[in-house]
Design a protein around this motif. Structure first.
Motif, PDB file in Angstrom:
ATOM      1  N   TYR A  24       0.849  -1.685  -0.327  1.00 13.87           N
ATOM      2  CA  TYR A  24      -0.108   0.481   0.187  1.00 13.87           C
ATOM      3  C   TYR A  24       0.648   1.393  -0.127  1.00 13.87           C
ATOM      4  CZ  TYR A  24      -4.677  -3.257   1.420  1.00 13.87           C
ATOM      5  OH  TYR A  24      -5.115  -3.632   1.088  1.00 13.87           O
ATOM      6  N   ASP A  28      -3.553   5.523  -1.201  1.00 14.90           N
ATOM      7  CA  ASP A  28      -4.235   3.915  -0.903  1.00 14.90           C
ATOM      8  C   ASP A  28      -5.508   3.773  -0.073  1.00 14.90           C
ATOM      9  OD1 ASP A  28      -2.335   3.557  -3.185  1.00 14.90           O
ATOM     10  OD2 ASP A  28      -1.967   1.986  -2.746  1.00 14.90           O
ATOM     11  N   THR A  29      -6.423   3.257  -1.266  1.00 17.30           N
ATOM     12  CA  THR A  29      -7.760   2.934  -0.374  1.00 17.30           C
ATOM     13  C   THR A  29      -8.010   1.887  -0.830  1.00 17.30           C
ATOM     14  OG1 THR A  29      -9.196   3.405  -2.390  1.00 17.30           O
ATOM     15  CG2 THR A  29      -8.813   5.338  -0.190  1.00 17.30           C
ATOM     16  N   PHE A  30      -9.191   0.842   0.502  1.00 21.77           N
ATOM     17  CA  PHE A  30      -9.259  -0.560  -0.077  1.00 21.77           C
ATOM     18  C   PHE A  30     -10.168  -0.948   0.423  1.00 21.77           C
ATOM     19  CE2 PHE A  30      -7.183  -0.681   4.092  1.00 21.77           C
ATOM     20  CZ  PHE A  30      -8.491  -1.680   4.692  1.00 21.77           C
ATOM     21  N   GLU A  31     -11.148  -1.959   0.568  1.00 21.88           N
ATOM     22  CA  GLU A  31     -12.543  -1.790   1.208  1.00 21.88           C
ATOM     23  C   GLU A  31     -11.737  -3.447   1.800  1.00 21.88           C
ATOM     24  OE1 GLU A  31     -17.286  -2.385  -0.864  1.00 21.88           O
ATOM     25  OE2 GLU A  31     -15.482  -0.587  -1.588  1.00 21.88           O
ATOM     26  N   PRO A  32     -13.128  -3.301   2.798  1.00 21.44           N
ATOM     27  CA  PRO A  32     -12.195  -5.198   3.602  1.00 21.44           C
ATOM     28  C   PRO A  32     -12.812  -5.811   2.951  1.00 21.44           C
ATOM     29  CG  PRO A  32     -12.693  -3.081   4.982  1.00 21.44           C
ATOM     30  CD  PRO A  32     -12.882  -2.500   3.327  1.00 21.44           C
ATOM     31  N   THR A  33     -12.360  -7.156   2.783  1.00 20.51           N
ATOM     32  CA  THR A  33     -13.904  -7.911   2.941  1.00 20.51           C
ATOM     33  C   THR A  33     -14.182  -8.899   3.393  1.00 20.51           C
ATOM     34  OG1 THR A  33     -12.145  -9.695   2.386  1.00 20.51           O
ATOM     35  CG2 THR A  33     -12.316  -8.778   0.923  1.00 20.51           C
ATOM     36  N   PHE A  35     -15.342  -8.154   7.762  1.00 18.96           N
ATOM     37  CA  PHE A  35     -15.077  -6.596   9.249  1.00 18.96           C
ATOM     38  C   PHE A  35     -15.634  -7.503  10.757  1.00 18.96           C
ATOM     39  CE2 PHE A  35     -15.721  -3.088  12.314  1.00 18.96           C
ATOM     40  CZ  PHE A  35     -14.641  -2.921  12.110  1.00 18.96           C
TER      41      PHE A  35
END
Length: 193
Positions: A24, A28-33, A35
């Motif tokens: 990263y 940067d961004t990310f979307e958790p799968t 939580f």
């Protein structure tokens, strides 16, 4: 991406193999799968045994087969550590206080890491191999240790505070720090202890 292994570089009993961290970059961004909240607690690493300590000393070039036991006996006799009933080595409150105090002083050549001792042993090997004279090594070592001693005595209050915190005692306000006994400089301590 792992940038620094930190304690894993000196503590070979843990491995970074649990997960892979993607690369990263800042922004940067990310979307958790997934939580989820899990309950649990951290646990301290297991204590070292004498065998573990000998391996670490050997890896850092400290001591020889003939001197490992002597080094370990000395830190036990000075009560920096103690041998637990299960044969592991546990730090004493004195040992923890000294480490915290010297770390707070922020010495360039830390007294709580193996670097200073390792360097000394390398210099002694150079004498044995004929690459340096005894007089040169003594002069250089005295210069190095004098700098450590001067900084430590100038900031002794940090050591006193750490020892007081760890040992539940009042700092040794205005105590005169000087060698106790012998003339070999091996016993350093507060004259009013």
């Amino acid at each position: 991406m792992i940038l620094a292994r930190n304690y894993l570089d000196i503590y070979p009993y843990d491995r970074w193999s649990e997960s892979t961290v993607p690369v990263y970059r800042q922004g940067d961004t990310f979307e958790p799968t997934v939580f989820e909240m899990r309950s649990g607690s951290t646990t301290a690493p297991k204590l070292l045994t004498e065998g573990d300590l000998v391996k670490i000393m050997d890896k850092n070039g400290i001591g020889t087969d003939a001197t490992y036991a002597e080094h370990i006996k000395k830190i036990i006799d000075r009560e920096y550590i103690f041998r637990s009933p299960d044969s592991s080595l546990s730090p004493s409150t004195l040992g923890v206080g000294l480490v915290e105090g010297y770390d707070a002083i922020g010495l360039e050549l830390s007294l709580t890491k193996p670097y200073l001792r390792r360097e000394m042993e390398q210099e002694l090997r150079k004498i044995c191999d004929g690459h340096k004279s005894k007089a040169d090594v003594i002069r250089e070592s005295l210069h190095l240790y004098q700098a450590v001693y001067t900084k430590s005595t100038n900031e002794i209050d940090k050591l006193e505070l750490a020892l007081g915190r760890c040992m539940g005692a009042t700092p040794l306000a205005n105590a005169a720090w000087a060698p106790r006994g012998g003339n070999n400089g091996d016993d350093m301590g507060a004259s009013q202890m």
